[in-house]
Enzyme design. Structure first.
Site, PDB file in Angstrom:
ATOM      1  CB  SER A 168      19.503  42.730  81.089  1.00 22.60           C
ATOM      2  OG  SER A 168      18.445  42.199  80.326  1.00 22.60           O
ATOM      3  CG  ASP A 205      13.605  48.297  80.885  1.00 29.12           C
ATOM      4  OD1 ASP A 205      13.274  47.531  79.971  1.00 29.12           O
ATOM      5  OD2 ASP A 205      14.417  47.979  81.767  1.00 29.12           O
ATOM      6  CG  HIS A 218      16.390  46.436  78.886  1.00 25.35           C
ATOM      7  ND1 HIS A 218      15.979  46.127  80.169  1.00 25.35           N
ATOM      8  CD2 HIS A 218      17.234  45.439  78.508  1.00 25.35           C
ATOM      9  CE1 HIS A 218      16.537  44.986  80.540  1.00 25.35           C
ATOM     10  NE2 HIS A 218      17.302  44.552  79.556  1.00 25.35           N
TER      11      HIS A 218
END
Length: 334
Positions: free
Chosen positions: A178, A275, A305
């Site tokens: 991320s 995601d 995600h």
């Protein structure tokens, strides 16, 4: 912590805020409040911290090291016991955690568990870096702090016992998930501009990297991500980008710069099918590929995600660690 006690704390906090004449400007439920006077309140109702442990019964030993007492930058090191027992040198993975540049820590239980597993299953030493967070420290502070960690490694590699005894500095990797994937990209660009020897960066591992752009992406409105909402994405960028910057700033949108100029080691981009950022990740991969970069891409089906930390029971984590083991082991020293 149960809901009643959490709600009780919220009510008391709200009353104190009214008395002080301030109001909440942004809130990430369970983690963070930003007030109209610029003050920030951090708390963690959702994730607990765990301590490092060098206990003999642990399959992966861990310890914390302060790298910059002035800024408070530190890192948690992970060393698989089997490397110690064999007396072998193992690859060194420099890892940056996620959290939208606003949240997260190597001490968070979800990251500690994943780092232990990653160290064990890839037979690597991991240095998980704790960088300063926004909005108190907006970008590029996170990039500066994480590059400081690389500089610290260069300077202290022969003076820290784990590093001097077990790390193979000819096989170093930058990695992150991320926001940490975003950081890994930018730190890799910095490493290419200076001499970081004896560290040799053999690869770049990006797990669902947190990229964006000013122009909306249609897929972001269509994907139902179980782990990341559009609102949180908007708040993350609002709180982390330099004041006045828009989402085509290179910190958010790396494709706003000429990709051909990127000097990167071999890259693997790990994308989650569900995601919210899937299209952004695919665009990044295709741009690198079109520019002739050494890049590969793997899509993990059925997960959202940051599944590797947010869904620790996911069967896809085994596939992810196998992929990373292959990527790391195939990048031998020249």
């Amino acid at each position: 912590m149960d809901t009643v006690s959490v709600d009780g704390r919220r009510r008391k906090s709200h009353c104190r805020d009214i008395a002080r004449g301030r109001s909440v400007e942004e809130e990430l439920e369970g983690f963070l409040r930003v007030y109209n006077d610029g003050s920030v309140e951090r708390f963690s109702y959702a994730v607990s911290n765990v301590a490092a442990s060098e206990a003999a019964e642990e399959p992966v030993a861990s310890k914390d090291v302060v790298m910059d007492s002035r800024t408070g930058v530190w890192a948690r090191f992970y060393l698989p016991r089997k490397a110690v027992s064999r007396g072998s040198r193992v690859p060194l993975v420099i890892y940056f955690h996620g959290g939208g540049f606003v949240l997260g820590s190597p001490a968070w239980s979800i990251y500690h568990v994943f780092m232990c597993r990653l160290a064990s299953e890839t037979n690597s030493m991991i240095m998980s870096v704790a960088y300063r967070l926004a909005p108190e420290h907006r970008l590029p502070v996170a990039y500066d702090d994480c590059f400081t960690a690389v500089t610290w490694l260069r300077q202290r590699h022969s003076r820290e016992s784990w590093l001097s005894s077990h790390a193979d500095f000819s096989r170093c990797f930058l990695a992150g998930d991320s926001a940490g994937g975003n950081i890994a990209h930018h730190v890799a660009l910095r490493c290419a501009e200076v001499d970081v020897k004896p560290l040799e960066m053999r690869g770049l591992i990006l797990l669902q990297p947190f990229f964006g752009a000013e122009s909306p992406c249609q897929l972001e409105t269509l994907v139902e991500d179980p782990n990341l909402s559009q609102r949180w994405v908007e708040v993350f960028w609002k709180l982390s980008l330099p004041v006045g910057a828009k989402r085509d700033h290179p910190a958010c949108n790396p494709l706003s710069q000429p990709v051909a100029r990127f000097d990167l080691p071999p890259v693997v981009v790990c994308i989650s099918e569900r995601d919210l950022l899937k299209q952004r990740n695919m665009d990044y991969y295709h741009a690198l590929k079109a520019a002739g970069k050494n890049v590969s891409c793997v899509v993990f089906k059925g997960v959202g995600h940051a599944f590797q930390v947010l869904n620790p029971d996911s069967q896809q984590i085994a596939d992810l660690t196998k992929l990373l083991l292959h990527f790391i082991s195939s990048r031998n020293s020249a």
